[in-house]
Design a protein around this motif. Structure first.
Motif, PDB file in Angstrom:
ATOM      1  N   SER A 216       2.325  15.798  -7.458  1.00 32.28           N
ATOM      2  CA  SER A 216       2.249  15.144  -8.762  1.00 32.28           C
ATOM      3  C   SER A 216       0.855  15.247  -9.371  1.00 32.28           C
ATOM      4  CB  SER A 216       2.668  13.677  -8.663  1.00 32.28           C
ATOM      5  OG  SER A 216       2.560  13.229  -7.355  1.00 32.28           O
TER       6      SER A 216
ATOM      7  N   PHE B 200       3.612  14.807  -1.633  1.00 35.58           N
ATOM      8  CA  PHE B 200       4.027  14.419  -2.974  1.00 35.58           C
ATOM      9  C   PHE B 200       2.822  14.112  -3.860  1.00 35.58           C
ATOM     10  CE2 PHE B 200       5.991  11.739  -6.187  1.00 35.58           C
ATOM     11  CZ  PHE B 200       7.091  12.517  -6.482  1.00 35.58           C
ATOM     12  N   HIS B 201       1.767  13.596  -3.232  1.00 39.32           N
ATOM     13  CA  HIS B 201       0.563  13.303  -4.011  1.00 39.32           C
ATOM     14  C   HIS B 201       0.067  14.554  -4.705  1.00 39.32           C
ATOM     15  CE1 HIS B 201      -0.641   9.465  -1.675  1.00 39.32           C
ATOM     16  NE2 HIS B 201       0.653   9.575  -1.823  1.00 39.32           N
TER      17      HIS B 201
ATOM     18  N   GLN C 219       0.811  -1.210   0.000  1.00 37.85           N
ATOM     19  CA  GLN C 219       0.000   0.000   0.000  1.00 37.85           C
ATOM     20  C   GLN C 219       0.843   1.259   0.000  1.00 37.85           C
ATOM     21  OE1 GLN C 219      -2.436  -0.291   3.416  1.00 37.85           O
ATOM     22  NE2 GLN C 219      -3.370  -2.201   2.778  1.00 37.85           N
ATOM     23  N   LYS C 220       2.127   1.051   0.194  1.00 40.36           N
ATOM     24  CA  LYS C 220       2.957   2.217   0.467  1.00 40.36           C
ATOM     25  C   LYS C 220       2.986   3.185  -0.715  1.00 40.36           C
ATOM     26  CE  LYS C 220       7.716   3.011   1.670  1.00 40.36           C
ATOM     27  NZ  LYS C 220       8.922   2.244   1.824  1.00 40.36           N
ATOM     28  N   THR C 221       2.796   4.431  -0.404  1.00 35.96           N
ATOM     29  CA  THR C 221       2.959   5.452  -1.425  1.00 35.96           C
ATOM     30  C   THR C 221       3.886   6.508  -0.862  1.00 35.96           C
ATOM     31  OG1 THR C 221       1.060   6.654  -0.601  1.00 35.96           O
ATOM     32  CG2 THR C 221       0.668   5.139  -2.409  1.00 35.96           C
ATOM     33  N   LYS C 222       4.222   7.440  -1.720  1.00 30.45           N
ATOM     34  CA  LYS C 222       5.066   8.525  -1.248  1.00 30.45           C
ATOM     35  C   LYS C 222       4.273   9.424  -0.299  1.00 30.45           C
ATOM     36  CE  LYS C 222       8.360   7.815  -4.562  1.00 30.45           C
ATOM     37  NZ  LYS C 222       8.230   7.969  -6.000  1.00 30.45           N
TER      38      LYS C 222
END
Lengths: 490, 101, 99, 497, 172, 325, 92
Positions: F113, F109-110, F102-105
């Motif tokens: 981007s 950062f979401h 599940q890891k995201t930045k």
């Protein structure tokens, strides 16, 4: 003999020969080194042949399958392609010789097919005049390059390879999207046809943006450079040499080609943006390079910085067109030679001491003089000190900048050189001094030392070859399309 | 707006979703999925816009998409293999953001 | 519309009903095994009916043959796979739903 | 094909080719290396003599190779070039002999002599450059070739000195390149021309030209060690003595000073430069450097450091002479190029002898050393008197002409500068002589080497004696046909071409 | 994995020649029929079709043991199968749509009389398509069957099917 | 016609929304396995979209790849990933894995981007809407030259005659991917599940059938949808199925014979290219009278190679090395 | 007739959409995979119907290949993806 030179379809040989070489190396891996070197020699000769042909006849056109554009694909070569092909063959040859000594049996079996695929992709890319075909060559290029990076197999190399792969695929897809838009606007994929019809429209702007973004990502222009240092630093040294010297240049070449021939009438106004990114790349790359503690990482960041220079030509092309483009091409080929030599030298250091920590280089200048000489000579060219190819390139670039009164860029050009000197001489300084902890050493094969040194000398020699190379670049007047556009603008 | 444009817009949507996912996800498999979906988006735009005229579908984009699909599969297979190798070596199917010390 | 057309429509409609049944089963049934029942049987019958409906419209015997072949294939694959899934579920100890 | 077209290139090859061969030689092939070195420098001298004769009789020696569209690589043997070339050629021979003796038995001699020869090639190239781009090319080559010599010893201190040296010189080089390209975009030419080639330019370019001049001076000033760009020089003293001798007496600092001469006379043209109003500030800067560096020299205990500050001070005489903008002062400046070279190299040779023979590095250790090494110290004494400007040494000639020139140009303040400088020179040199000759020697020298009956190896002894004689001779026979002074007059006659 | 290869070979070489001959013919016919259906009866296609059918034939002979089928029983079996599977569909559809979801799942074990091999697999596959049954595991000739409605008489039904399968393979 | 048109719109709209929804869920649902299944479904729906876009050739290719190979590849890779995790210990790892999937930045950062992506989406949409409503493609050019191409299916004509050079490079890309994977030297997974009679028979039954279908696609490609790549994928799927059923290439064939099979397509392509070059002075210029034969030869060998390459891609490790470990 | 086919297609597509719910719900991997399988069968039907609408036999080929190959994915799932280790996670 002369007749033979002019009748052989060299461009086709340039594409098919390395491909056949790759297949043969894959099928019979026993004598890969010999097979590979023979292929490289053949490729080199073919470039010479193509050069002779171009000098005699101007540009080269080949309608593949006998189908003319827009239906078929055209191969096309002019001075710009020729110089890129030439530098590829030259660097390729030296790296190949280096590689025969660098890799062990198993590694060279893996290396050769991939490298020859890479060579095929490079040659095909430099010779293609079809947008979709270019996409395929870009993918061939990206995949082979990533596979080569991954050969090193360590944690860092694999990570670097993956990052590179993702960036490369993303770049290709952006490119393809742009191609799709162009195709559906003008109904053709041929560069020449497109260039005749192109005019500003929202769709074309989007295509320009996508294609440029994709290629910038592949060229690793700041701030899209994130993938480059880990990939280039962690790969096997001859591979780093190939990547930094050639692969990055290929996407730059493509960008240049497309902007020159396709987008110039509309893109002139945003060229300044590329210039700004170029400036930031120079500064950021140099500062990062200064911070590095390992030779290969430093050299990789130096590539980031040097790529920045290539983009300074875009804002300068308005007022000082041919000079700026000549400058950039000269910088590109000098960088190719110098950076390849530098990575090879770094490979020698690694082989010798088993590490590439700058502070522990331990009197390498005494113990590995040829390698340090190669590093130094390559460095001279990178810094842009005379007499070297880099000097000529920077001279021309500076000239273009000052002709146009772009003081800011001129200052950056000089400053970049000084920064380059600072990080490169950091390495050289430590090469003279004794390390606190001496490390165990392994002998470096003579071939590896000489390959690096000769290539670096080539970068120096380029400083005297401008009267030979600049006319070659002018075959087919690749930069002319732009000057006519310039007239329209003014 | 025609159906062609509808599909083209869907293609754009897929592409952009893919780009976003590619950027924010850490897991490599997810990134590979994102790239594939992006690819599908591009192919869809390429093909959809060819259908703007009703007369005869343009075969060239179809040929390009087929070539593109092959290339995408090759890349996916390679990327997956690389991911597995990374996972085997580092124990994680992610990119190491911090440099090795 | 000829008689065969009406018949064809009938078959097609029936096929659609079975597909619906499959979906409803998939959603309503309580565990893997029962859902497998729904899917394998209902969908296969649904497809069979649609194939028959279309076969009545077909221009040649060959295309009838092709349609049948498709159905047989789906049958073979469907039943094999449902068996494999059920077997795996049992092995892995996925519990059965009991009333 | 005319031989005269290739002679300048051949002259460079004389040192370049042996240098490159020496790089490839194994460490222990002393004899071959020595032969190469010496034969190179002898041939060099012969060629120089031939060319001197030719130029004196109005012959033309010029090599021209294409470098860039519109720009050639030009090597030309004019009178001014030959003055510098001759100096280099003579001193190269002597320094080579000296270095062979000095480095006997020390490691990495192939590398040392290779770079040494490269330095000489670069210096000769600088001297003979016929246009700015060629000048720049050899000027940077000189930077590069000297770097390995500075860090030669491979110690942490040496690395640091090298770093500082590069920091100064490369930034200077960057400025030069900037200025050169700028100039090129304005004029489309970089050829050295008598009376310069800028006066045709319109008035609207004047501010730009002033900027360019400043950039040039800043660029060359680094090597010429104009205050405040001198910081690298005292540090660079870490290099082996022959390096200090050749580099600081001849090659590097002179290249900078020579560059200033070229820019003022052959690029801007002295009249145009005066017209621009840039010469006067340059003269002030030079004067300030002369005085300030002398003052700094007073406080150095390390012999080589004191000599280094002395160099900074002395080299600025050349700049001063040029900047005064009168023909007589210019003769003084140009002749000082040679005179200072001869005198300073003598001093450095002697300092090297002290270090090598007795391990003496500091002035405070020099008590009574005249008794132990009389010949060396005699040469040293001549050098010192030259520096102070006492007649009949070469230094006197320089100061005389500078002073006369200043008076002629109506800038009498220069006299005070010269006087003050002489005073300071005396202040920091005479106490040394006092120590050397009149104090009692200590029982043990810091680190004594035995050379049998001689005070030191003949290879170390011969060069300083010769240079001391030359320095003396240049003053004594200043009126002779081929004396430096006569030649400088010839240069002035031919308008610095 | 060598056993697998060996198994293929042995099945190929140790078969009775006449049987192989027959199988060859029937399969050839079958494949030709498929090719004909695929190509929509295009005669020119046989240039490729001929070799393709031959190749498929060879591969199938290598992969599948030659099992002679009894044709008459086969027709009967197909008929039964169609009917029962239709019933199966109806059955499950009815249960799915029924508001109260009338199911009472159970797992039963049914020892197979059939010899291991193709026959058993045919049986297994058939069972999954019959009303209310789903073959869940085959282990040592014991078939575990998941039934939707535990009350129904599954065993008898299974026995009928098994009988038909046995006849199909000519095992009385 | 009104109702018909509305219906068309509904169907296409549903497919479009379905695609976007599946893509969104595949990319952002927390569980990786779910994502893969959704992606497989996405591929299937994509096929329908191609059909709706009147590109059955592409639909065939998508089916052959999406339904056959990509799904299998993704599932198999996911399983191997999990095995690596499992080998390092159970329990805690499991939790880590779920987290890692599940890891995201960072959230920052979401947004960082999302903004440019949104901008890009708007720009692209605008750009597409600005296109002229009439396509300016090459369909007439293709139609005019179709007679000389040797085949009557325009897509095949483009792929194997007009733009055959692209196809040559494309096959090179495929081969390259395989060589790249082999050079990674991934150890073959030790675990291979026990043989299952049902699966075994399924594989054995399908293999000859797949072979026939492959040949059919090869044949039909000349005048209708189909072609070398589709045929190759189908044949390759047979290989994948056999691999899944536990079958392995005998070692005697895993060396040079396999390698020759892998390159025969590309080699033939090159050989033909060179022959044509020698004969007619132009790369890949087929004489119209023999074009159909040449294309057939090219396609047949390409099919063989593509099949072998795809199956080998799925296997992942070099078959001639696998037995050593 | 065409309209009828399209209605059927639409109906089947809606069916599919409903089936997707199961992919999201799970709870076991098998459930998700099964739903994808449903997708396969239904898509075959849709393809056949669309083929009828457009009068293209090519779509029958697509359906044929579809039927053949969707089995491969499912087999890959059973053989590879759904292995022993998932016990705890799955059986709730």
């Amino acid at each position: 003999m002369g007749d033979f030179l002019l009748t052989m379809p060299w461009a086709v040989v340039l594409i098919l020969l390395p491909l056949v070489g790759a297949i043969v190396c894959f099928l019979w891996p026993k004598n890969v080194n010999q097979l590979g070197l023979v292929t490289l020699a053949g490729v080199f000769l073919s470039v010479v042949g193509l050069g002779a042909w171009l000098l005699e006849n101007g540009v080269y056109h080949h309608a593949v399958g006998g189908w003319n554009a827009p239906l078929g694909i055209h191969l096309y070569a002019d001075g710009l392609s020729l110089v890129m092909l030439g530098i590829t063959a030259l660097v390729g040859l030296f790296v190949s010789v280096y590689a025969t000594a660098y890799f062990d049996r198993v590694q060279s079996e893996q290396f050769w097919p991939l490298w020859l695929f890479l060579l095929t992709a490079l040659n095909a890319l430099f010779l293609s005049a079809d947008m979709f075909n270019l996409y395929v060559t870009l993918e061939l290029l990206g995949l082979s390059a990533v596979a080569l990076v991954a050969l090193a197999g360590g944690k860092a190399a694999l990570n670097g390879a993956m990052r590179y792969l993702l960036a490369s695929l993303l770049g290709s897809l952006l490119f393809l999207f742009g191609v799709a838009l162009l195709y559906h606007t003008y109904g053709s994929l041929d560069l020449a046809i497109l260039s005749e019809q192109i005019e500003a429209s929202p769709t074309v702007w989007m295509a320009l943006g996508l294609i440029s973004a994709g290629l910038l990502l592949k060229t690793a222009l700041f701030p899209l450079h994130f993938w480059l240092p880990p990939a280039h630093a962690s790969a096997f040294s001859p591979i780093s040499a190939l990547l930094s010297a050639l692969v990055v240049k290929a996407s730059f070449y493509l960008l240049l080609r497309l902007w020159l021939e396709l987008f110039w009438p509309i893109s002139g106004s945003v060229a300044g943006l590329l210039g700004i990114l170029g400036v930031m790349a120079i500064l950021w790359g140099s500062l990062q390079a200064l911070r590095q503690t390992r030779v290969k990482m430093l050299v990789a960041y130096s590539t980031v910085a040097q790529i920045g220079y290539l983009f300074l030509a875009f804002p300068l092309a308005m007022g000082a067109g041919v000079t700026a483009w000549n400058a950039v091409m000269y910088l590109a080929i000098s960088h190719a030679l110098a950076k390849a030599a530098m990575f090879m030298a770094a490979g020698n250091l690694l082989r010798f001491g088993g590490h590439d920590r700058i502070a522990d280089l331990d009197q390498l200048a005494q113990r590995l003089p040829l390698t340090v000489a190669a590093f130094a000579l390559a460095g001279v060219s990178l810094i842009g000190l005379p007499p070297s190819g880099g000097f000529i390139g920077k001279w021309l670039l500076l000239e273009a900048a000052l002709m146009q009164g772009r003081w800011d860029l001129a200052v950056v050009i000089v400053l970049g050189g000084v920064l380059a000197a600072m990080y490169l001489f950091k390495v050289l300084g430590y090469a003279f001094t004794e390390a606190s902890t001496p490390s165990k050493v392994t002998a470096v094969p003579v071939r590896m030392e000489w390959a690096a040194l000769l290539l670096a000398s080539g970068a120096i020699l380029l400083g005297f070859l401008a009267p030979l190379i600049l006319p070659l670049l002018a075959i087919g007047t690749p930069f002319d399309a732009f000057s006519s556009a310039q007239e329209v603008m003014s | 707006m025609s159906i062609a444009v509808l599909y083209a817009l869907v293609g754009i949507g897929l592409f952009c979703l893919g780009v976003y996912a590619l950027m924010i996800h850490a897991h490599l498999l997810r990134k590979i999925l994102a790239l594939n979906i992006m690819g599908s988006g591009v192919f869809m735009v390429l093909l959809a816009l060819a259908g703007r005229t009703e007369i005869m579908p343009d075969p060239v984009p179809a040929a390009m998409v087929i070539t593109g699909i092959v290339v995408a599969v090759s890349a996916t297979a390679f990327a997956l293999a690389l991911m597995l190798k990374i996972s085997a070596v580092t124990g994680r199917a992610e990119l190491n953001d911090e440099e090795e010390k | 519309m000829t008689l065969s057309d009406y018949l064809s429509v009938l078959f097609l409609l029936a096929g659609a009903v079975f597909f619906l049944a499959g979906t409803v089963g998939l959603l309503r049934f309580p565990d893997v095994y029962t859902r497998l029942h729904a899917l394998t049987k209902a969908d296969n019958v649904g497809l069979g009916l649609i194939v028959i409906g279309l076969a009545m419209q077909a221009e040649s015997y060959a295309s009838v043959g092709k349609l049948l072949l498709i159905w047989l294939l789906v049958l073979l694959a469907g039943s094999s796979i449902s068996h494999l899934i059920a077997k795996k579920a049992l092995q892995k100890g996925v519990r059965m739903w009991r009333r | 094909m005319n031989w005269n077209d290739w002679l300048p290139l051949l002259l460079i090859a004389c040192s370049l080719v042996p240098g490159l061969i020496i790089f490839g030689l194994a460490e222990q092939r002393v004899r071959l290396r020595t032969t190469l070195n010496l034969s190179g420098s002898v041939i060099n001298l012969l060629l120089v003599a031939w060319m001197l004769w030719g130029v004196y009789h109005g012959q033309h020696f010029e090599t021209r190779l294409p470098l860039l569209p519109g720009l050639d690589l030009v090597l030309r043997a004019g009178p001014l070039s030959l003055l510098f070339v001759t100096l280099s050629a003579v001193l190269w021979l002597l320094t080579t002999i000296y270095a062979i003796g000095y480095l006997e038995g020390s490691p990495h001699r192939s590398r040392f002599f290779g770079f040494f020869s490269l330095c000489v090639s670069a210096t000769i190239g600088v001297a003979m450059s016929g246009n700015l781009i060629t000048f720049l090319l050899f000027y940077e080559l000189l930077t590069l070739a000297t770097y390995p010599l500075i860090v030669h010893r491979g110690t942490e201190v040496a690395r640091h000195a090298g770093k500082i040296y590069l920091r100064y010189t490369l930034i200077g080089g960057g400025l030069l390149m900037f200025a050169t390209v700028w100039l090129y975009t304005l004029t489309g030419s970089l050829e050295f021309t008598p009376q310069g080639f800028l006066h045709a330019l319109g008035d609207e370019h004047r501010p730009a030209l002033v900027m360019i001049f400043i950039l040039f001076i800043a660029g060359f000033g680094v090597k010429a060690a104009l205050i405040p760009l001198h910081g690298w020089l005292p540090l660079a003293m870490i290099a082996p003595a022959p390096v200090s001798a050749l580099l600081h007496a001849v090659a590097v600092v002179k290249a900078g000073a020579f560059g200033i001469v070229r820019v003022v006379y052959d690029v801007f043209g002295i009249n145009f430069a005066t017209d621009l109003g840039v010469t006067a500030p340059l003269a002030w800067l030079a004067a300030f450097t002369i005085l300030y560096a002398s003052m700094r020299a007073l406080y150095q205990d390390d012999l080589k450091r004191r000599l280094a500050f002395s160099t900074i001070s002395q080299v600025s005489y050349i700049t001063l002479g040029i900047a005064i903008a009168g023909p007589i002062a210019a003769i003084g400046g140009v002749v000082h190029l040679v005179h200072q070279g001869l005198m300073k190299i003598t001093l450095f040779f002697c300092a090297g002898n002290l270090a090598e023979t007795l391990g003496i590095h500091k002035i405070s250790e020099m008590d009574g050393v005249g008794q132990r090494m009389p010949w060396t110290m005699a040469a040293f004494t001549i050098g010192v008197f030259g520096m102070i400007g006492a007649p009949p040494t070469a230094g006197f000639i320089t100061k005389w002409y500078l002073g006369m020139g200043a008076l002629e140009a109506g800038q009498s303040w220069v006299i005070w500068v010269l006087a003050g400088s002489s005073l300071l020179n005396a202040a920091y040199f005479l106490p040394i002589l006092h120590r050397v000759w009149f104090r009692k020697p200590p029982k043990h020298w810091p680190e004594e080497h035995d050379f049998g009956r001689q005070e030191t190896s003949w290879m170390l002894l011969l060069p300083p004696i010769i240079t001391a004689f030359l320095a003396l001779g240049a003053g004594l026979v200043a009126a002779a046909a081929f004396s430096p002074l006569a030649w400088a007059k010839l240069i002035a006659e031919r308008e610095f071409y | 994995m060598c056993q697998v290869k060996k198994a293929f070979l042995s099945e190929y070489f140790l078969g009775v020649p006449r049987e192989i001959y027959l199988t060859f013919l029937t399969r050839g016919l079958l494949f030709s029929l498929i090719w004909w259906a695929l190509t929509n009866g295009d005669l020119s296609s046989w240039v490729i079709g001929g070799p393709a059918v031959m190749l498929a034939l060879i591969v199938s002979m290598l992969l599948i043991p030659s099992t002679p089928l009894v044709w008459r029983a086969g027709v009967k079996f197909v008929f039964l199968f169609m009917l029962r599977s239709l019933m199966g569909g109806i059955d499950v559809a009815w249960r799915a749509f029924h508001p109260r979801l009338p199911i009472e799942p159970d797992l039963i074990e049914y020892p197979l009389q059939l010899p291991p091999g193709v026959a058993q697999v045919v049986m297994v596959n058939t069972v999954s398509l019959l009303p209310g049954t789903l073959s869940a595991e085959l282990h040592d000739s014991v078939l575990k069957v998941h039934v939707l409605d535990g009350q129904s008489d599954v065993k008898t039904e299974l026995m009928v099917v098994e009988k038909h399968v046995r006849r199909l393979f000519g095992l009385t | 016609m009104e109702a018909l048109s509305l219906l068309q719109w509904l169907i296409d709209g549903l497919i479009g929304i379905g695609l976007l929804w599946l893509a969104w869920r595949a990319l952002f649902c927390p569980e990786l396995f779910k994502a893969i299944v959704l992606f497989i479904a996405f591929g299937l729906l994509m096929t329908l979209a191609w059909v709706r876009l009147k590109a059955p050739d592409v639909a065939l290719a998508e089916v052959a790849i999406g339904a056959g190979l990509t799904g299998a590849l993704l599932l198999s890779s996911w399983a191997k990933l999990r095995d690596f995790d499992a080998n390092k210990g159970m329990g805690v790892r499991e939790k880590n894995r779920v987290q890692s999937e599940q890891k995201t930045k960072r959230p920052f950062f979401h947004w960082l981007s999302a903004t440019p992506v949104l901008l890009m989406a708007v720009g692209l949409g605008y750009g597409v809407l600005q296109l002229s409503p009439y396509a300016t493609g090459l369909s007439t050019a293709v139609a005019e030259n179709l007679d000389a191409s040797g085949v009557s299916n325009p897509v095949t004509a483009v792929l194997l005659n007009f733009r055959a050079y692209d196809t040559l490079l494309e096959i090179a890309v495929l081969l390259l991917a395989l060589i790249g994977i082999w050079s990674l030297e991934i150890r073959p997974s030790v675990r291979e599940a026990t043989l299952d009679p049902v699966l075994d028979l399924l594989a054995r039954l399908l293999t000859p059938l797949l072979l026939l279908v492959s040949a059919y696609l090869l044949w039909v490609g000349a005048h209708a949808s189909g072609g070398a790549f589709q045929a190759g994928s189908v044949l390759g799927a047979a290989g994948v199925l056999l691999i899944l059923a536990g079958w392995r290439l005998p070692l005697s064939l895993a060396g040079l014979p396999l390698r020759i099979t892998l390159v025969v397509g590309l080699s033939t392509f090159i050989a033909v290219a060179v022959l044509m070059m020698l004969d007619r002075g132009q790369l890949l210029a087929f004489p119209p009278s023999q074009a159909s034969l040449i294309i057939f030869v090219l396609e047949t060998t390409a099919t063989l190679s593509i099949a072998a390459i795809l199956a080998a891609l799925f296997l992942g490790s070099r078959p001639d090395h696998s037995e050593k470990i | 007739m065409e309209t009828f086919y399209l209605v059927l297609v639409l109906f089947l597509l809606l069916n599919l959409a409903a089936g997707m719910w199961r992919v999201l719900l799970g709870p076991t991997a098998a459930d998700r995979m099964m739903a994808a399988q449903l997708f396969g069968t239904t898509a075959v039907a849709v393809l056949l119907l669309l083929g009828q609408v457009e009068g293209r036999s090519a779509l029958h080929d697509v359906a044929f290949v579809f039927a053949l190959l969707s089995a491969v994915t499912a087999v890959a799932f059973v053989r590879r993806a759904w292995s022993e280790q998932e016990k705890k996670h799955d059986s709730k």
